[in-house]
Design a protein around this motif. Structure first.
Motif, PDB file in Angstrom:
ATOM      1  N   GLY A  46       9.100 -64.118 -80.702  1.00 39.33           N
ATOM      2  CA  GLY A  46       7.963 -65.044 -80.865  1.00 39.33           C
ATOM      3  C   GLY A  46       7.842 -65.916 -79.510  1.00 39.33           C
ATOM      4  N   LEU A  47       8.982 -66.321 -79.073  1.00 39.52           N
ATOM      5  CA  LEU A  47       8.855 -67.105 -77.596  1.00 39.52           C
ATOM      6  C   LEU A  47       8.626 -66.246 -76.661  1.00 39.52           C
ATOM      7  CD1 LEU A  47      12.064 -69.392 -77.886  1.00 39.52           C
ATOM      8  CD2 LEU A  47       9.831 -69.943 -78.352  1.00 39.52           C
ATOM      9  N   ALA A  48       9.206 -65.148 -76.617  1.00 42.12           N
ATOM     10  CA  ALA A  48       9.028 -64.269 -75.322  1.00 42.12           C
ATOM     11  C   ALA A  48       7.467 -63.631 -75.369  1.00 42.12           C
ATOM     12  CB  ALA A  48       9.801 -62.864 -75.473  1.00 42.12           C
ATOM     13  N   SER A  49       6.790 -63.326 -76.527  1.00 44.31           N
ATOM     14  CA  SER A  49       5.373 -62.932 -76.250  1.00 44.31           C
ATOM     15  C   SER A  49       4.578 -64.064 -75.987  1.00 44.31           C
ATOM     16  CB  SER A  49       4.752 -62.558 -77.845  1.00 44.31           C
ATOM     17  OG  SER A  49       5.786 -61.586 -78.487  1.00 44.31           O
ATOM     18  N   PHE A  50       4.568 -65.297 -76.221  1.00 39.56           N
ATOM     19  CA  PHE A  50       4.232 -66.330 -75.679  1.00 39.56           C
ATOM     20  C   PHE A  50       4.287 -66.789 -74.336  1.00 39.56           C
ATOM     21  CE2 PHE A  50       1.745 -70.349 -75.293  1.00 39.56           C
ATOM     22  CZ  PHE A  50       0.772 -70.151 -76.320  1.00 39.56           C
ATOM     23  N   THR A  51       5.614 -66.505 -73.801  1.00 35.88           N
ATOM     24  CA  THR A  51       5.550 -66.561 -72.241  1.00 35.88           C
ATOM     25  C   THR A  51       4.845 -65.624 -71.617  1.00 35.88           C
ATOM     26  OG1 THR A  51       7.855 -67.317 -73.212  1.00 35.88           O
ATOM     27  CG2 THR A  51       7.356 -66.886 -70.719  1.00 35.88           C
ATOM     28  N   GLY A  52       4.957 -64.571 -72.135  1.00 39.91           N
ATOM     29  CA  GLY A  52       4.045 -63.306 -71.680  1.00 39.91           C
ATOM     30  C   GLY A  52       2.625 -63.553 -71.704  1.00 39.91           C
ATOM     31  N   ILE A  53       1.999 -63.986 -72.764  1.00 42.22           N
ATOM     32  CA  ILE A  53       0.511 -63.917 -72.823  1.00 42.22           C
ATOM     33  C   ILE A  53       0.291 -65.206 -71.784  1.00 42.22           C
ATOM     34  CG2 ILE A  53      -1.139 -65.262 -74.389  1.00 42.22           C
ATOM     35  CD1 ILE A  53       0.222 -63.790 -76.755  1.00 42.22           C
ATOM     36  N   ALA A  54       1.002 -66.376 -71.566  1.00 39.41           N
ATOM     37  CA  ALA A  54       0.778 -67.431 -70.794  1.00 39.41           C
ATOM     38  C   ALA A  54       0.798 -66.881 -69.457  1.00 39.41           C
ATOM     39  CB  ALA A  54       1.870 -68.542 -71.010  1.00 39.41           C
ATOM     40  N   LEU A  55       2.052 -66.140 -68.950  1.00 39.28           N
ATOM     41  CA  LEU A  55       2.153 -65.700 -67.593  1.00 39.28           C
ATOM     42  C   LEU A  55       0.909 -64.834 -67.279  1.00 39.28           C
ATOM     43  CD1 LEU A  55       5.852 -65.226 -67.186  1.00 39.28           C
ATOM     44  CD2 LEU A  55       4.462 -66.752 -66.549  1.00 39.28           C
ATOM     45  N   PHE A  56       0.311 -63.911 -68.205  1.00 37.23           N
ATOM     46  CA  PHE A  56      -0.625 -63.002 -68.091  1.00 37.23           C
ATOM     47  C   PHE A  56      -2.125 -63.910 -67.507  1.00 37.23           C
ATOM     48  CE2 PHE A  56       1.353 -59.373 -70.155  1.00 37.23           C
ATOM     49  CZ  PHE A  56       1.862 -58.788 -68.963  1.00 37.23           C
ATOM     50  N   SER A  57      -2.059 -65.034 -68.420  1.00 37.26           N
ATOM     51  CA  SER A  57      -3.248 -65.824 -68.484  1.00 37.26           C
ATOM     52  C   SER A  57      -3.450 -66.522 -67.028  1.00 37.26           C
ATOM     53  CB  SER A  57      -3.110 -66.915 -69.491  1.00 37.26           C
ATOM     54  OG  SER A  57      -3.168 -66.474 -70.761  1.00 37.26           O
ATOM     55  N   ILE A  58      -2.087 -66.981 -66.419  1.00 34.59           N
ATOM     56  CA  ILE A  58      -1.979 -67.739 -65.255  1.00 34.59           C
ATOM     57  C   ILE A  58      -2.359 -66.463 -64.281  1.00 34.59           C
ATOM     58  CG2 ILE A  58      -0.534 -68.430 -63.472  1.00 34.59           C
ATOM     59  CD1 ILE A  58       1.069 -69.790 -65.738  1.00 34.59           C
TER      60      ILE A  58
END
Lengths: 235, 77, 142
Positions: free
Chosen positions: A63-75
């Motif tokens: 759950g944590l890693a997915s959101f980190t991934g999404i946020a990094l891709f968004s950046i």
């Protein structure tokens, strides 16, 4: 660098990967479940209820890693405007939502026999609920906003704001008094889990990661087809 | 032995329920994702086949994805 | 790749992130007392304004050899190794409640060193090991 996610030779690789994962998935699943439910020892304090850890902890990590991934891709997408990254983060979102929900539910099922309560509003659990809300906002922004470019902008912003919450979740147990115990596996790699319990934990993590890869690949393929279908006259 | 695994010294309910919820939820998401993918594949193939020969040739020439998709889709049926 | 536009976006984004982090930091800082799930016995000793009717939570370790059970009433001492507080409680305790382990008690203060609990939660640590190993460690310690 971004050729890997460029959807031109990608269908071939997606098919291959899906077939490969399908061929090994059930073998690893059965091994992991045998270790998690039968072979691993009970805990000295918590007895057999410690087995809930084998689904709870990997779910929370994913759950944590997915959101980190999404946020990094968004950046990255915000800076370089790479359209495919939106498709990737859109494909990760349902996985993250599912596992965040599972972490909260299994945590509740673990809390009742050990702590003596289904639910408390301590810092760790509250920040996990905030993460869940961010996932829901992210997915809703894609569902509710018709215009694709606008939806991408809004969802990217939600993901970047939500990134602040990730270190709060990770360190909530160190910064404040919580009912939730501190992390067993520290950032420097040391672990306070006995190896006979660490093995089933890692096996279950592997199983769930393979499952995530399957979902991600299928969802990504769906997204590519959706985009191509929309632009069929203009390809 | 089997009794022990089911009851888990009184924790059986919580352990089995959390494993069951996890795998049921994963199964449900897999099913949904799979269904959606198949639906999109079918619709896309249908739309490609509805194009006139001229348009279809143009689309397939310009888009690698479309031609690759059509090739793998036709193989799978 | 690093065109002027990209640089502009990077600086905008870092500015946004820094201000967000600062804002969240100050919000959390001002809310600290609300975020803390429980107070330690030391916090209670040090606090000036004790409202005796208000519900609070006290947490720490159950002091060794301090549990005393009679007539359905459980008395024990919560310690954070610096200060202690007596707790009196009627009701059932969670399985993991035992001496030398973590505990969180919910209830009201009678005074700074006496607490009447109406709910007991067990707090366990992050160490997991098989029972045989724990026995071995106990033997070695003796």
């Amino acid at each position: 660098m971004f050729n890997l996610i460029n959807p031109s030779r990608i269908f071939y690789w997606i098919e291959k990967l899906i077939n490969f994962i399908n061929s090994i998935f059930f073998v690893i699943l059965i091994i992991a479940l045998t270790f998690a439910l039968i072979l691993s020892p009970p805990d000295y304090l918590q007895g057999d209820s410690v087995r809930i850890m084998y689904v709870h902890v990997p779910s929370a990590w994913i759950g944590l890693a997915s959101f980190t991934g999404i946020a990094l891709f968004s950046i990255l997408n915000f800076i370089f405007k790479i359209k495919n990254l939106n498709l990737v983060s859109k494909s990760i979102a349902p996985i993250g939502l599912l596992f965040t929900c599972l972490a909260i539910i299994t945590g509740s099922l673990w809390g009742q026999p050990t702590w003596g309560t289904w639910w408390v509003w301590d810092a760790r659990i509250t920040s996990m609920v905030v993460l869940l809300i961010f996932y829901i906002l992210f997915i809703l922004s894609h569902k509710l906003i018709e215009q694709e470019s606008k939806a991408n902008k809004v969802s990217n912003l939600i993901a970047i704001i939500g990134l602040i919450n990730i270190p709060i979740i990770r360190f909530s147990v160190d910064w404040w008094n919580t009912l939730h115990q501190p992390s067993s596996i520290k950032l420097d790699g040391t672990s306070s889990i006995h190896p006979s319990m660490l093995l089933p934990l890692m096996l279950m993590l592997l199983v769930l990661l393979l499952y995530c890869a399957l979902i991600l690949l299928m969802k990504y393929k769906t997204e590519i087809i959706r985009i191509k279908k929309k632009n069929i006259k203009r390809i | 032995m089997i009794q022990n695994i089911i009851s888990m010294n009184g924790y059986g309910f919580f352990v089995w329920l959390s494993f069951a919820i996890t795998f049921l939820a994963c199964g449900a998401l897999y099913y949904k994702t799979y269904k959606t993918l198949k639906k999109y594949e079918k619709d896309f193939a249908k739309e490609l086949n509805q194009l006139s020969e001229e348009e279809k040739k143009q689309v397939l020439e310009k888009s690698k994805v479309a031609s690759e998709f059509l090739a793998s889709y036709n193989k799978s049926i | 790749m690093l065109t002027k536009k990209v640089k502009k976006r990077v600086s905008f984004l870092s500015l946004l992130l820094i201000s967000l982090v600062l804002a969240v930091f100050f919000i959390l800082k001002s809310l600290t007392s609300n975020i803390l799930y429980f107070k330690s016995p030391t916090d209670i000793q040090l606090s000036q304004d004790i409202v005796s009717k208000k519900k609070i939570r006290v947490g720490g370790m159950v002091k060794k050899d301090s549990i005393n059970i009679n007539n359905e009433e459980i008395k024990f001492i919560i310690t954070d190794l610096k200060n202690e507080i007596f707790v009196s409680y009627r009701g059932t305790v969670p399985n993991l409640f035992s001496e030398g382990k973590g505990v969180v008690a919910e209830g009201t203060l009678k005074d700074k060193s006496f607490f009447i609990a109406d709910r007991i939660l067990a707090k366990h640590d992050e160490k997991y090991m098989p029972p045989e190993l724990k026995d071995l460690m106990k033997k070695n310690a003796k």
